[in-house]
Design a protein around this motif. Sequence first.
Motif, mmCIF file in Angstrom:
data_model
loop_
_atom_site.group_PDB
_atom_site.id
_atom_site.type_symbol
_atom_site.label_atom_id
_atom_site.label_comp_id
_atom_site.label_asym_id
_atom_site.label_seq_id
_atom_site.Cartn_x
_atom_site.Cartn_y
_atom_site.Cartn_z
ATOM 1 N N THR A 254 0.789 -1.446 -0.065
ATOM 2 C CA THR A 254 -0.078 -0.056 0.010
ATOM 3 C C THR A 254 0.884 1.037 0.025
ATOM 4 O O THR A 254 0.604 2.239 -0.826
ATOM 5 N N LEU A 255 1.918 1.196 0.768
ATOM 6 C CA LEU A 255 2.749 2.169 0.825
ATOM 7 C C LEU A 255 3.643 2.483 -0.257
ATOM 8 O O LEU A 255 3.753 3.783 -0.926
ATOM 9 N N ASN A 256 3.926 1.508 -1.068
ATOM 10 C CA ASN A 256 4.501 1.613 -2.315
ATOM 11 C C ASN A 256 3.652 2.171 -3.432
ATOM 12 O O ASN A 256 4.070 2.994 -4.382
ATOM 13 N N GLN A 257 2.443 1.731 -3.275
ATOM 14 C CA GLN A 257 1.315 2.359 -4.144
ATOM 15 C C GLN A 257 1.120 3.920 -4.128
ATOM 16 O O GLN A 257 1.144 4.723 -4.944
ATOM 17 N N VAL A 258 1.297 4.266 -2.749
ATOM 18 C CA VAL A 258 1.088 5.653 -2.439
ATOM 19 C C VAL A 258 2.271 6.598 -2.857
ATOM 20 O O VAL A 258 2.035 7.780 -3.549
ATOM 21 N N VAL A 259 3.575 5.950 -2.729
ATOM 22 C CA VAL A 259 4.790 6.523 -3.220
ATOM 23 C C VAL A 259 4.717 6.839 -4.760
ATOM 24 O O VAL A 259 4.987 7.749 -5.295
ATOM 25 N N THR A 260 4.339 5.760 -5.527
ATOM 26 C CA THR A 260 4.245 5.501 -6.877
ATOM 27 C C THR A 260 3.292 6.600 -7.255
ATOM 28 O O THR A 260 3.430 7.328 -8.273
ATOM 29 N N VAL A 261 1.946 6.791 -6.516
ATOM 30 C CA VAL A 261 1.155 7.901 -7.111
ATOM 31 C C VAL A 261 1.553 9.355 -7.114
ATOM 32 O O VAL A 261 1.610 10.308 -7.980
ATOM 33 N N ILE A 262 2.403 9.500 -5.845
ATOM 34 C CA ILE A 262 3.210 10.852 -5.627
ATOM 35 C C ILE A 262 4.130 10.874 -6.781
ATOM 36 O O ILE A 262 4.255 12.041 -7.436
ATOM 37 N N TYR A 263 5.009 9.960 -7.122
ATOM 38 C CA TYR A 263 6.014 10.008 -8.060
ATOM 39 C C TYR A 263 5.408 10.490 -9.515
ATOM 40 O O TYR A 263 5.837 11.425 -10.313
ATOM 41 N N ALA A 264 4.404 9.644 -9.722
ATOM 42 C CA ALA A 264 3.698 9.627 -11.206
ATOM 43 C C ALA A 264 2.701 10.698 -11.349
ATOM 44 O O ALA A 264 2.819 11.221 -12.495
ATOM 45 N N LEU A 265 2.040 11.219 -10.285
ATOM 46 C CA LEU A 265 1.093 12.272 -10.506
ATOM 47 C C LEU A 265 1.416 13.568 -9.695
ATOM 48 O O LEU A 265 1.067 14.610 -10.224
ATOM 49 N N ILE A 266 1.956 13.410 -8.521
ATOM 50 C CA ILE A 266 2.156 14.536 -7.484
ATOM 51 C C ILE A 266 3.470 15.395 -7.921
ATOM 52 O O ILE A 266 3.466 16.605 -8.243
#
Length: 299
Positions: A254-266
């Motif tokens: 779950t944490l990896n998905q959150v960081v991936t969203v931050i990297y890809a979108l934020i």
Amino acid sequence: MSLSDNQKISYLLFIIFLLIYMMTFLTNFLILLLVLTCAHLHTPMYFFLGNLAFLDMSYSSVTAPRMLRHLATQHWSISFPECIAQMFFVIYFGTSEAFLLSSMSYDRYVAICRPLHYSQVMSWGTCTQMVSLVWSSAFFAPFMYIFFLRRLTFCGPNFIHNFFCDLPHLLQISCSDTSINVLVVIVVGSLLSVAAFVATFYPYAVAYRQYRIRSSDGKRKAFSTCTSHLIVVFVYYASITFIYLVPNTSNLLTLNQVVTVIYALITPLLNPLIYSLRNKDLKVALRRTLHIDGTRRST
């Protein structure tokens, strides 16, 4: 894999990510437009910043539209050729950003350490060559990865624990021996990462020493522009380090998905905000553009 099994949460995420993607595209497009149209922004620093804006627009467009489509339809699937194409451009644009950040570090180094020769060293010919090298050399990593990926077979399971296709997740679902692929990823990734990391931070180390020994108003102004760049560099490398170096275990999924969203979108949204909020020239250019538009409308 779906970001959420709850349909209401998926629709809420769709709205949130759609707004983020629209803001990312519009803010980066605005910076690119200002750099192209405002004469006082036709300098090496803003030339690189315009390329970074175009890069962020492109990177977010590789992952965000398909993710929004999946959230709206709840059909989380992708064909293998589309997956390979998405993986290629994710790696390509990510590598390009690392190289471009290195070029921007060198630009700040010259501005601080060699201010009298800045216009000669950072000529338009030199800047064009540097950016051309960035965009062309970034093809090497994804080309090598896909070349060795052709030797693998995929016979199931076919679930990727992410909302877009990336190389580590593809290697995890292959039913072939991936030792050679892992070796290629380690060698190529390490060489490029170390080279980009050193090329990014070494100029700042030299520039900081030069700044401490003999600072002036020109050096102080040039060094103040480094803060925005360093924030962008920190966010970029912190996200990359967590995604690719931290083991993708079930506890950290779950944490990896959150960081991936931050990297890809934020992150593509943060870059223009960081630069625009701390940059007087961009604010002046924006005010002038809005004033001109307002004058035209009133006439």
